[in-house]
Design a protein around this motif. Structure first.
Motif, PDB file in Angstrom:
ATOM      1  N   UNK A   1      46.224 -14.977  38.827  1.00 11.37           N
ATOM      2  CA  UNK A   1      44.985 -14.543  38.185  1.00 11.37           C
ATOM      3  C   UNK A   1      44.937 -13.024  38.060  1.00 11.37           C
ATOM      4  N   UNK A   2      45.335 -12.339  39.129  1.00 10.71           N
ATOM      5  CA  UNK A   2      45.280 -10.873  39.095  1.00 10.71           C
ATOM      6  C   UNK A   2      46.203 -10.347  38.002  1.00 10.71           C
ATOM      7  N   UNK A   3      47.417 -10.893  37.941  1.00  7.76           N
ATOM      8  CA  UNK A   3      48.366 -10.421  36.933  1.00  7.76           C
ATOM      9  C   UNK A   3      47.824 -10.698  35.529  1.00  7.76           C
ATOM     10  N   UNK A   4      47.272 -11.898  35.347  1.00  9.30           N
ATOM     11  CA  UNK A   4      46.710 -12.227  34.035  1.00  9.30           C
ATOM     12  C   UNK A   4      45.552 -11.294  33.701  1.00  9.30           C
ATOM     13  N   UNK A   5      44.718 -11.005  34.705  1.00  7.20           N
ATOM     14  CA  UNK A   5      43.585 -10.110  34.465  1.00  7.20           C
ATOM     15  C   UNK A   5      44.070  -8.711  34.090  1.00  7.20           C
TER      16      UNK A   5
ATOM     17  N   UNK B   1      51.750   1.548  22.215  1.00  9.10           N
ATOM     18  CA  UNK B   1      53.063   1.116  22.690  1.00  9.10           C
ATOM     19  C   UNK B   1      53.301   1.520  24.131  1.00  9.10           C
ATOM     20  N   UNK B   2      52.880   2.721  24.470  1.00  7.04           N
ATOM     21  CA  UNK B   2      53.048   3.197  25.849  1.00  7.04           C
ATOM     22  C   UNK B   2      52.238   2.320  26.788  1.00  7.04           C
ATOM     23  N   UNK B   3      51.025   1.973  26.359  1.00  8.25           N
ATOM     24  CA  UNK B   3      50.183   1.112  27.192  1.00  8.25           C
ATOM     25  C   UNK B   3      50.832  -0.244  27.395  1.00  8.25           C
TER      26      UNK B   3
ATOM     27  N   UNK C   1      43.672  -3.040  22.267  1.00  8.67           N
ATOM     28  CA  UNK C   1      42.938  -3.441  21.065  1.00  8.67           C
ATOM     29  C   UNK C   1      41.911  -2.399  20.670  1.00  8.67           C
ATOM     30  N   UNK C   2      41.212  -1.875  21.691  1.00 15.66           N
ATOM     31  CA  UNK C   2      40.216  -0.845  21.417  1.00 15.66           C
ATOM     32  C   UNK C   2      40.870   0.370  20.772  1.00 15.66           C
ATOM     33  N   UNK C   3      42.035   0.761  21.318  1.00 12.04           N
ATOM     34  CA  UNK C   3      42.718   1.943  20.778  1.00 12.04           C
ATOM     35  C   UNK C   3      43.114   1.712  19.329  1.00 12.04           C
ATOM     36  N   UNK C   4      43.690   0.523  19.068  1.00 10.61           N
ATOM     37  CA  UNK C   4      44.087   0.201  17.701  1.00 10.61           C
ATOM     38  C   UNK C   4      42.898   0.324  16.779  1.00 10.61           C
TER      39      UNK C   4
ATOM     40  N   UNK D   1      44.515  -4.711  29.933  1.00  9.62           N
ATOM     41  CA  UNK D   1      45.317  -3.762  29.167  1.00  9.62           C
ATOM     42  C   UNK D   1      45.346  -4.135  27.694  1.00  9.62           C
ATOM     43  N   UNK D   2      45.379  -5.440  27.412  1.00  8.61           N
ATOM     44  CA  UNK D   2      45.362  -5.862  26.012  1.00  8.61           C
ATOM     45  C   UNK D   2      44.064  -5.444  25.348  1.00  8.61           C
ATOM     46  N   UNK D   3      42.994  -5.563  26.128  1.00  8.62           N
ATOM     47  CA  UNK D   3      41.685  -5.176  25.600  1.00  8.62           C
ATOM     48  C   UNK D   3      41.668  -3.675  25.284  1.00  8.62           C
TER      49      UNK D   3
END
Ligand code: ADP
Ligand code: MG
Lengths: 283, 551
Positions: B526-530, B447-449, B540-543, B535-537
């Motif tokens: 593009x930068x914002x999407x990246x 959540x913090x991320x 996901x890894x943390x989850x 961060x989503x990645x």
């Protein structure tokens, strides 16, 4: 017809040693167990509501003591007093005394952290940390500053063995604890609680969310655990109390109505309210 | 079943479905708008660099033009309404140095003929924008190369890499070598000034130090003269490699070969050739330095500035927001005051960003930066070091701007951590601090991320507060370079968002900058999407780690 709890309960009854249930190494004189915890005139208020009213009782060492009563009668509130977990609740007020082997646990000069290391707890809803099984078991040691791998390893094996979980998880110690089944999670919580070698183990309705087989496993476990620990278990399942406990206390609306050896309380209750409850006429 | 009953039932069903239809329609509208916006930016951005053929047109008045079709429009005819509306075309004719203007409108009815001359060349050069015309001659060290047409073109292609090497050598001398020498001289000058300010020049020790500095300055001065001579020689030599071009009307233009950035024959290009030119331009755009008031060349410094500023901002905003949320949720006594603080934090998110900018300028730049200057950099005064716009102050201003996002997200994440987990930790004998560090925070991390990502995305796209706290249209140096201490937080920086604003609305040649505006917008997007994807990645890894795997 207000019975003073002082008169009816709180009086340590003569304890008869039940055949077959004697602890392996009773530190008692002639079968009478020592007293681990003494509760004296304990009252707890949530704000203006008095949830525990003048409870006095003595909990024997290395026995299973069950607390029964209808829900909302204050069982959880009482058991959380033993490791001062109620301290966190705002507006909570406690009067009276609890002594653990003669030491007042509310003494401000005593450290609550030390107390909680001596009094472990297992909750109604299993609550493993989102960490590996291994890290769950050694959590208490780690916060204590223990970092030696050998110590941690042996603790994990021993605690999981005592919690009767070792064989089921020994091949996946480093996988997430959240992947275990409900019953396994609860036994993991027991392993976590006993990893720090407490003297007293509190269990607040540990089986209420479990299926009968898992429940049976945990009851069996209690039977072996009481050789080493003083156990206090909250349950609203009377059969369970009758099966696992040596002593039983009956709470009703914050009052300790009766406290006696389990076989006595269930066969010849003194108080009509106890009788009504155990015969299922209310609650 | 009577028809009327069926109808009423039908009606009832439609009514039940109405909310579904309505929300679906609204969602479609929102999606459509997003797709249209992204589509426009992507379409214009991607097509901006594609090399298109050059037209040569002859007009009724006898004049000729050479240019690229830039836009067309219809002008309604007044008077006789039967007449068809007249179409006119905007041609980009380049050769700004010859015509003073890059563009010309031509009414279609004035055109006699149009064609694609095969041997026309486009020369993209360092100054004056592109040249559209014909290659006439080449002179190397004063001697004309006796070649014509395609052969001359081949010789030019052979010369280009050498010219680029000469250009790079000159640039290196000019920017790196001379830059380093002047930086070193400046250091010694400032050290002298420091001695003076601390009135140490009267002590023998101070005088010795001062002499040492003066000798050093003299030495560097000598070095400088030497390098400047070398630079002059190289420049003179470089200037003897030249080409002669003519425009469509025969006017000639001479150019040193090293001034050529890229050259191609647009009407002879194969598809592969076009793709090559496209990719080369794309490479220059992403990795190159800006030229011609930013309207040409690349945006590398702006990309760098944007990323570095966003990272600095995250470094500041995450601890600030997480600690504040921890205090609010875990430690503070819940009551009137805490509710008030919470409301204030939420309202902070609604304050116009320019107000944050003004605050940042006053508080960070002038107050804190000014104090730092007085205490540690008095020798530079009155020129500010930290006392003006700086990447540090811009990042901190944006951190203030985005801190509510992090606080709110963190508080939500903390509230989602079950109390049973806290109780379990405490019952194991953990202190409150250990409980928060070992049990609560790890569970709240995803959540913090999420909050951090949102803050970063918001911060990367913000422009207004930056304009007064440290962004410039052209920064001579990056805030990170080879000069110790390597990280220069006091420097001004370039930013993609500001780049868009500056090119699109402040540029003297807006029409020519349009392509760059779309490209830059696309890049920022593009930068914002990246950032979001990264961060989503991570989340996901943390989850995944929480669910299984190793912890
Ligand atoms: N945090 C609390 N604040 C106020 N009242 C509480 C709180 N926790 C429990 N109570 C009240 O105290 C009484 C005893 O609760 P509890 O000890 O949880 O009962 P039991 O565990 O026997 O079901 C109930 O009436 C309950 O409403
Ligand atoms: Mg309860």
């Amino acid at each position: 017809m207000m019975n003073s709890p002082l008169l009816t309960a709180g009086r340590p009854s003569v304890v008869v040693r039940r055949p077959g249930t004697s602890p392996a190494a009773p530190s008692s004189v002639e079968g009478r167990p020592n007293i681990a915890i003494e509760v004296e005139q304990l009252s707890v208020w949530y704000g203006k509501i008095e949830a525990i009213k003048h409870v006095t009782m003595q909990i024997p060492e290395r026995r299973v003591t069950a607390l029964i009563g209808p829900s909302g009668c204050g069982k959880s509130t009482l058991i959380r007093c033993f490791n001062r977990l109620n301290d966190l609740i705002e507006g909570l007020r406690i009067e009276g005394r609890i002594r653990l082997y003669g030491q007042d646990i509310f003494d401000p000069s005593r450290d609550v952290i030390t107390l909680r290391k001596r009094v472990g707890m297992v909750f109604q809803k299993s609550n493993p940390f989102p960490k590996s099984i291994y890290e769950n078991v050694v959590y208490g040691l780690r916060v204590n500053g223990e970092g030696r791998r050998a110590v941690l390893d042996s603790t994990v094996e021993e605690s999981l063995n005592r919690a009767a979980l070792w064989d089921e998880v020994k091949d996946r110690l480093y996988t997430s604890a959240l992947r275990l089944s409900g019953g396994q999670q609860q036994r993991l919580c027991i392993a976590r609680a006993i990893a720090t070698e407490p003297e007293v183990l509190l269990l607040d309705e540990p089986c209420s969310a479990l299926d009968p087989i898992a429940t049976a496993k945990i009851e069996e476990l209690l039977y072996t655990l009481k050789e080493r620990y003083t156990i206090i278990i909250v349950t609203h399942n009377m059969q369970q109390a009758a099966r696992v406990s040596d002593f039983t206390g009956f709470l009703l609306m914050g009052e300790l109505i009766e406290f006696d050896a389990t076989d006595k309380l269930f066969t010849t209750p003194h108080d009509p309210r106890t009788e009504a409850y155990i015969t299922g006429r209310f609650g | 079943m009577s028809p009327s009953r069926w109808t009423s039932r039908h009606w009832q069903q439609s009514l039940d479905l109405a909310p579904v239809w309505l929300s679906g329609a609204m969602l479609s509208v929102a999606l459509l708008m997003i797709v249209a916006l992204v589509g426009l930016i992507m379409g214009r951005g991607f097509s901006a660099l594609w090399p298109v053929p050059l037209w040569q047109i002859t007009l009724k008045n006898g004049s000729s033009h050479l240019g690229l079709i830039h836009a067309t429009e219809f002008i309604p005819q007044t008077g006789d309404s039967v007449k068809k509306p007249l179409r006119r075309t905007l041609f980009r004719i380049g050769n700004r140095d010859l015509y003073g203007n890059d563009f010309v409108w031509i009414d279609d009815d004035q055109v006699i003929s149009r064609m694609h001359p095969a041997d026309v060349v486009i020369i993209e050069r360092l100054e004056w924008g592109p040249f559209y015309g014909f290659l006439k001659q080449m002179r190397i060290r004063g001697e004309a190369i006796e070649r014509q047409g395609p052969q001359l073109w081949t010789v030019l292609q052979q010369q280009l890499p050498r010219a680029r090497r000469r250009y790079r050598a000159i640039q290196h001398l000019q920017r790196r070598t001379i830059g380093d020498i002047s930086a070193a001289m400046e250091q010694h000058r400032l050290a002298l000034r420091r001695l003076e300010l601390r009135s140490r020049l009267t002590t023998p020790q101070g005088q010795a130090q001062a002499r040492a500095h003066q000798t050093a300055i003299a030495k560097f001065q000598q070095q400088y003269t030497h390098v400047a001579e070398q630079l002059n020689r190289q420049r003179e030599d470089d200037a003897t490699y030249r080409i002669v071009l003519t425009d469509v009307n025969g006017r000639t233009k001479e150019l040193p070969i090293s001034a050529i950035v890229r050259t191609y024959q647009p009407n002879r290009l194969t598809l592969v050739g076009r793709v090559g030119v496209y990719l080369d331009r794309l490479r220059e755009f992403v990795f190159g330095q800006p030229r011609e008031a930013n309207s040409e060349g690349g945006v590398a410094p702006a990309i760098f500035g944007t990323v570095m500023m966003t990272l600095l901002m995250s470094l500041a905003v995450v601890p600030l927001g997480v600690l504040a949320a921890l205090y609010l949720h875990e430690y503070a006594r819940q009551g009137f005051l805490v509710s008030l603080v919470r409301i204030a934090v939420n309202n902070l998110a609604g304050v116009p960003s320019i107000v944050f900018g003004v605050f940042g300028l006053g508080f960070f730049c002038y107050l804190i930066g000014g104090t730092i200057d007085h205490l540690w950099f008095p020798e530079q005064l009155p020129a500010p070091t930290f006392g003006g716009g700086a990447i540090l102050w811009a990042s901190l201003t944006l951190a203030l701007l985005t801190v509510p996002v992090v606080i709110v997200a963190t508080e939500e994440a903390l509230a989602a951590v079950p109390d049973g987990l806290r109780a379990a930790s405490l019952a194991c004998g953990a202190t409150k601090f250990q409980t928060i560090c070992r049990a609560v925070l790890p569970s709240a991390l995803p959540g913090i991320l999420t909050g951090t990502i949102l803050a970063m995305a918001r911060g990367a796209g913000e422009v207004a507060p930056l304009m007064i706290t440290g962004v410039v249209k052209l920064a001579p140096n990056l805030p990170l370079d080879h000069v110790p201490p390597f990280v220069h937080l006091e420097r001004k920086f370039m930013h993609l968002g500001f780049h868009i604003y500056d090119l699109g609305f402040q540029s003297p040649n807006i029409e020519a900058s349009k392509a760059m505006v779309y490209m830059t917008a696309l890049l920022l997007l593009t930068i914002v999407v990246c950032l979001n994807l990264a961060a989503m990645w991570i989340r996901g890894r943390l989850r995944e780690r929480f669910r299984g795997a190793e912890v």
